[in-house]
Scaffold this motif. Structure first.
Motif, short mmCIF file in Angstrom:
data_model
loop_
_atom_site.label_atom_id
_atom_site.label_comp_id
_atom_site.label_asym_id
_atom_site.label_seq_id
_atom_site.Cartn_x
_atom_site.Cartn_y
_atom_site.Cartn_z
N VAL A 111 5.13 34.89 76.15
CA VAL A 111 5.76 35.00 74.96
C VAL A 111 5.49 33.78 74.09
O VAL A 111 5.12 34.02 72.97
CB VAL A 111 7.40 34.90 74.99
CG1 VAL A 111 7.96 34.70 73.64
CG2 VAL A 111 7.88 36.05 75.75
N ASP A 112 5.35 32.42 74.57
CA ASP A 112 4.91 31.12 73.63
C ASP A 112 3.52 31.61 73.12
O ASP A 112 3.12 31.22 72.04
CB ASP A 112 4.86 29.90 74.70
CG ASP A 112 6.22 29.44 74.84
OD1 ASP A 112 7.29 30.16 74.60
OD2 ASP A 112 6.21 28.59 75.78
N LEU A 117 -0.22 32.83 68.98
CA LEU A 117 -1.29 33.51 68.59
C LEU A 117 -1.04 34.34 67.19
O LEU A 117 -2.01 34.20 66.34
CB LEU A 117 -1.56 34.55 69.58
CG LEU A 117 -2.99 35.46 69.70
CD1 LEU A 117 -4.23 34.24 69.91
CD2 LEU A 117 -3.10 36.39 70.40
N THR A 118 -0.02 34.74 67.12
CA THR A 118 0.58 35.50 65.76
C THR A 118 0.86 34.26 64.54
O THR A 118 0.23 34.60 63.66
CB THR A 118 1.93 36.29 65.92
OG1 THR A 118 1.62 37.27 67.10
CG2 THR A 118 2.11 37.18 64.83
N GLN A 120 -0.32 31.29 64.15
CA GLN A 120 -1.74 30.62 64.30
C GLN A 120 -3.00 31.47 63.72
O GLN A 120 -3.69 31.12 62.83
CB GLN A 120 -2.39 29.74 65.40
CG GLN A 120 -1.41 28.88 65.83
CD GLN A 120 -1.02 27.70 65.35
OE1 GLN A 120 -0.33 27.32 64.23
NE2 GLN A 120 -2.23 26.74 65.52
N PHE A 121 -2.98 32.67 63.93
CA PHE A 121 -4.47 33.39 63.74
C PHE A 121 -3.92 34.75 62.84
O PHE A 121 -5.05 35.18 62.59
CB PHE A 121 -4.81 33.65 65.07
CG PHE A 121 -5.73 32.60 65.65
CD1 PHE A 121 -6.88 31.81 65.32
CD2 PHE A 121 -5.04 31.96 66.54
CE1 PHE A 121 -7.37 30.83 65.91
CE2 PHE A 121 -5.53 30.76 67.40
CZ PHE A 121 -6.61 30.49 67.00
N ILE A 122 -2.73 35.20 62.87
CA ILE A 122 -2.56 36.43 62.12
C ILE A 122 -1.71 36.04 60.68
O ILE A 122 -2.39 36.40 59.68
CB ILE A 122 -1.81 37.62 62.96
CG1 ILE A 122 -2.80 37.82 64.12
CG2 ILE A 122 -1.72 38.82 62.06
CD1 ILE A 122 -2.02 39.03 65.11
N MET A 123 -0.74 35.36 60.72
CA MET A 123 -0.09 35.14 59.53
C MET A 123 -0.80 34.43 58.56
O MET A 123 -0.56 34.90 57.45
CB MET A 123 1.21 34.30 60.18
CG MET A 123 2.17 33.91 58.77
SD MET A 123 3.92 32.93 59.30
CE MET A 123 3.04 31.51 60.08
N PRO A 124 -1.66 33.31 58.97
CA PRO A 124 -2.05 32.62 57.78
C PRO A 124 -3.39 33.49 57.25
O PRO A 124 -3.80 33.20 56.11
CB PRO A 124 -2.80 31.46 58.53
CG PRO A 124 -2.26 31.37 59.87
CD PRO A 124 -1.82 32.75 60.21
N ASN B 40 4.71 24.84 72.39
CA ASN B 40 3.94 25.14 73.66
C ASN B 40 2.85 25.96 73.45
O ASN B 40 1.77 25.89 73.72
CB ASN B 40 4.90 25.56 74.61
CG ASN B 40 4.14 25.88 75.99
OD1 ASN B 40 3.43 24.93 76.65
ND2 ASN B 40 4.45 27.02 76.64
N GLY B 41 3.25 27.21 72.76
CA GLY B 41 2.20 28.17 72.58
C GLY B 41 1.05 27.57 71.66
O GLY B 41 -0.18 28.30 72.03
#
Lengths: 174, 68
Positions: A111-112, A117-118, A120-124, B40-41
């Motif tokens: 989950v973290d 991932l979402t 840092q890499f998708i939203m921006p 953490n992620g």
């Protein structure tokens, strides 16, 4: 023994996942029958936990683009000048951990990983406000401990879920 | 209100759920739990982005703990 999270690969053997609960068979079936095809076709992306350098998924999480469609109008007054009826989002569509690894933090790490991932890499780069999950009743507490907030009820087939979300926009500066 | 859901379908909110959702995203703040999850992620994703895989350390299982 060391483990790693990576993207699902074509050569992974997806038949060995054992979830220890008949109610979770659809999660096992999804990994076995659908995950690779959806991953390859860029319809849903699956990330797996494996023993380092091995090819047998022992846990997985699947992410898919979606949108939250808000139908608040009708007899309800708009809230505070709210203008939008659709929000881009990513759904944590599947999450499963092999019975032998449950209780060892694997689901929490997945989950973290999905949140970051979402965020840092998708939203921006594409615009994506929320990470959303349809939680089974016995997993609601788990997702709340990960920062998810309930947003309503849903059902898929004959199974009832609590729909939950994390507002990624609020996590940007943390 | 219960909404039927599919893997690739949209997420629809209506009535009180919609109203509550709008209030939460208008006035809500990131929770401590969500912040910790994101922190953490990000560490995991940073390694994943560089190497294509990220090592995971599992929590030790306490003796006598019944696995689900």
């Amino acid at each position: 023994m060391s483990y790693e999270i990576r993207a699902l690969a074509d050569g992974d053997g997806c038949n060995s996942l054992s979830l220890g609960d008949a109610a979770l068979v659809p999660l096992k079936t999804f990994l076995r029958k659908e995950a690779k095809r959806l991953h390859k076709d860029n319809l849903a992306k699956t990330f797996v936990l494996v023993r380092a350098r091995e090819t047998t998924p022992l846990a997985y999480a699947t992410l898919v683009c979606t949108h939250v469609s808000v139908r608040q109008f009708g007899d309800l007054a708009p809230v505070d000048g709210f203008r939008y009826t659709d929000y881009p989002a990513v759904r944590l569509a599947r999450l499963a951990v092999d019975a032998h690894l449950q209780g060892q933090g694997v689901g929490a790490q997945l989950v973290d990983f999905a949140v970051a991932l979402t965020g840092q890499f998708i939203m921006p780069h594409a615009g994506c406000r929320f990470l959303v999950v349809d939680s089974k009743p016995n997993a609601v507490g788990f997702y709340q401990r990960k920062g998810f907030t309930p947003m309503g009820a849903s059902e898929e087939g004959n199974t009832a879920f609590t729909r939950m979300f994390v507002d990624l926009h609020r996590l940007q500066a943390t | 209100m219960t909404i039927h859901s599919t893997l690739l379908g949209p997420i629809t909110l209506t009535g009180d759920d919609a109203k509550s959702f709008i209030r939460k995203i208008t006035y809500g703040r990131g929770t401590k739990a969500a912040t910790e999850s994101a922190i953490n992620g990000r560490k995991l994703v940073a390694v994943f982005a560089r190497k294509g895989a990220v090592p995971i350390r599992l929590k030790a299982v306490k003796a006598g703990t019944k696995k689900k």
